[in-house]
Write a protein that holds these residues in place. Structure first.
Motif, short mmCIF file in Angstrom:
data_model
loop_
_atom_site.label_atom_id
_atom_site.label_comp_id
_atom_site.label_asym_id
_atom_site.label_seq_id
_atom_site.Cartn_x
_atom_site.Cartn_y
_atom_site.Cartn_z
N PRO A 1 0.84 -1.21 0.00
CA PRO A 1 0.00 0.00 0.00
C PRO A 1 0.87 1.26 0.00
O PRO A 1 0.91 2.01 0.98
CB PRO A 1 -0.80 -0.14 1.30
CG PRO A 1 0.11 -0.90 2.21
CD PRO A 1 0.88 -1.86 1.33
N LEU A 2 1.55 1.50 -1.09
CA LEU A 2 2.57 2.55 -1.14
C LEU A 2 1.99 3.93 -0.85
O LEU A 2 2.60 4.73 -0.12
CB LEU A 2 3.24 2.54 -2.52
CG LEU A 2 4.53 3.33 -2.64
CD1 LEU A 2 5.57 2.87 -1.61
CD2 LEU A 2 5.10 3.20 -4.05
N ALA A 3 0.82 4.23 -1.40
CA ALA A 3 0.22 5.55 -1.16
C ALA A 3 -0.08 5.76 0.32
O ALA A 3 0.19 6.83 0.88
CB ALA A 3 -1.06 5.70 -1.99
N ASP A 4 -0.61 4.72 0.97
CA ASP A 4 -0.91 4.82 2.40
C ASP A 4 0.37 4.96 3.23
O ASP A 4 0.41 5.67 4.22
CB ASP A 4 -1.69 3.60 2.87
CG ASP A 4 -3.11 3.56 2.29
OD1 ASP A 4 -3.58 4.62 1.84
OD2 ASP A 4 -3.72 2.48 2.30
N LEU A 5 1.41 4.23 2.82
CA LEU A 5 2.68 4.31 3.55
C LEU A 5 3.26 5.72 3.48
O LEU A 5 3.71 6.27 4.48
CB LEU A 5 3.68 3.31 2.96
CG LEU A 5 3.32 1.83 3.07
CD1 LEU A 5 4.41 0.97 2.41
CD2 LEU A 5 3.14 1.41 4.52
N ARG A 6 3.23 6.30 2.30
CA ARG A 6 3.77 7.66 2.13
C ARG A 6 2.93 8.68 2.91
O ARG A 6 3.48 9.59 3.55
CB ARG A 6 3.81 8.02 0.65
CG ARG A 6 4.96 7.35 -0.09
CD ARG A 6 4.87 7.62 -1.57
NE ARG A 6 6.11 7.29 -2.26
CZ ARG A 6 6.22 7.18 -3.57
NH1 ARG A 6 5.14 7.36 -4.35
NH2 ARG A 6 7.38 6.87 -4.13
N ALA A 7 1.61 8.51 2.84
CA ALA A 7 0.75 9.45 3.56
C ALA A 7 0.97 9.35 5.07
O ALA A 7 1.09 10.35 5.78
CB ALA A 7 -0.71 9.18 3.23
N GLY A 8 1.05 8.12 5.57
CA GLY A 8 1.30 7.93 7.00
C GLY A 8 2.66 8.45 7.41
O GLY A 8 2.82 9.05 8.48
N GLY A 9 3.67 8.22 6.57
CA GLY A 9 5.00 8.72 6.87
C GLY A 9 5.04 10.23 6.90
O GLY A 9 5.72 10.83 7.75
N CYS A 10 4.31 10.86 6.00
CA CYS A 10 4.26 12.32 5.96
C CYS A 10 3.62 12.86 7.24
O CYS A 10 4.10 13.85 7.81
CB CYS A 10 3.48 12.77 4.73
SG CYS A 10 3.40 14.57 4.52
N ILE A 11 2.57 12.22 7.71
CA ILE A 11 1.90 12.66 8.94
C ILE A 11 2.84 12.55 10.13
O ILE A 11 2.95 13.47 10.95
CB ILE A 11 0.62 11.83 9.18
CG1 ILE A 11 -0.44 12.16 8.11
CG2 ILE A 11 0.06 12.10 10.58
CD1 ILE A 11 -1.65 11.27 8.17
#
Length: 365
Positions: free
Chosen positions: A161-171
């Motif tokens: 889930p690359l998009a979710d990983l990036r979004a969570g990492g950004c948060i």
């Protein structure tokens, strides 16, 4: 007489995870290692429903600090994050630690010393956990390897889930920056990496003055510890430190790393991090002709402390210094008030002469 569990050689199941490419791309790493990470998480949790969630949380945390992860040490950080997140949610249950040791030993093929670094415990504790874990499993390493392999065949990970990983990492990254900003506002100065070494940071020109006559402190020596590449050292207050061939690295509540190659010109940097109980002082010294004789920190109002030193085996002339106890907030404010020719950090060579000093206006860097 059959060999004891401790005497059974480690049986690697899969090849060691490769070092990431020069681009150090998180997306490429996540896509490549997601299936194996899910399998390892499944073996740790013994719960199909929580394995992918554990793997996802691990990669979110890694994404948040990806730029600060040493390129030649990514796998250690990923495994450590995976195992510690799993154990933290189970509140460090002994059975879970034993299973983690067995999985790291048999499935990941890690040596006991590597597992000890993952868990921040002694090698003896790892061997004890392995002995009890194998006994509880009722199998030897070879049998467990076969059982793990069968379990792995039944696991079909979803797409990463690359998009979710990036979004969570950004948060997570934004939250950390918010915490750092709050600390900065409280101190009226950035609490971050103060790289005095980039702006000259004192050096050989300061050494002309030599040691101060009659000052017995200059004859003292800083506690020096020689470490291997990537060897973890716990400095206390939740701080982890290590050295690799490409520079010094720190792991602290406010994440950061100084991974530039040591400069040839003598210098020393100063870094201040907020920890429980005050502020942790550390930095990178470089350009010396050998190991330092003493690293002294001026804490203001006439106070001075002797710092501890880490140096890399076979690489003299540079390393990390750190204060073993946190500095109270009031003392940090005193440091900010220093001016003129006052220097915070002074590095002396073996003869007691000044080898490097931190920059005069380190707090403005």
């Amino acid at each position: 007489m059959p060999p004891t569990p401790d005497a059974v050689p480690v049986l690697p199941v899969l090849p060691a995870l490769p070092v990431p490419p020069a681009g150090h791309d998180f997306a490429a790493y996540a896509r490549k290692h997601w299936p194996r990470l899910v399998v390892t998480a499944r073996l740790l949790t013994d719960d199909p429903g929580s394995a992918e969630d554990l793997a996802r949380r691990t990669l979110v945390r890694m994404c948040a600090r990806w730029r600060r992860v040493p390129r030649n040490d990514v796998d250690f950080h990923v495994r450590r994050c995976l195992v510690r997140d799993h154990l933290r949610r189970l509140r460090g249950r002994r059975a879970a630690r034993r299973r983690a040791v067995v999985v790291m030993r048999v499935w990941e093929g890690l040596a006991d010393a590597e597992i000890a670094q993952l868990l921040s415990c002694s090698v003896g504790a790892v061997r004890a956990h392995a002995r009890h874990g194998l006994k509880e499993a009722g199998a030897d390493p070879r049998q467990l390897r076969e059982a793990f392999t069968r379990a792995a065949r039944d696991i079909v990970p979803s797409e990463v889930p690359l998009a979710d990983l990036r979004a969570g990492g950004c948060i997570r990254r934004r939250r950390r920056l918010a915490v750092a900003s709050a600390v900065c506002a409280a101190l009226l100065t950035p609490v971050a990496l103060f790289a005095a070494d980039r702006l000259g940071g004192g050096g050989a020109q300061d050494g002309a003055s030599g040691a101060r006559p009659g000052d017995g402190r200059r004859q003292a020596t800083s506690p020096i510890r020689v470490v291997g590449p990537g060897e973890r050292v716990t400095a206390g207050m939740g701080v982890r430190m290590w050295l690799t061939a490409d520079g010094g690295h720190w792991s602290v509540p406010l994440p950061g790393a100084d991974s530039d190659r040591p400069l040839d010109e003598p210098g020393v940097s100063l870094r201040v991090d907020s920890v429980n109980g005050g502020f942790f002082l550390s930095g990178l010294f470089h350009g010396l002709s050998g190991d330092p004789g003493l690293v002294e920190v001026n804490t203001g109002a006439g106070g001075r402390i002797t710092a501890k030193v880490l140096v890399l085996a076979g690489s003299p002339g540079w390393g990390i210094w750190y204060a073993s106890t946190p500095l109270p907030s009031k003392k940090v404010q005193t440091l900010l008030s220093l001016g003129g020719d006052d220097r915070i950090v002074t590095v002396y060579d073996a003869s007691g002469r000044v080898a490097a000093r931190s920059d005069r206006e380190w707090w403005r860097i």
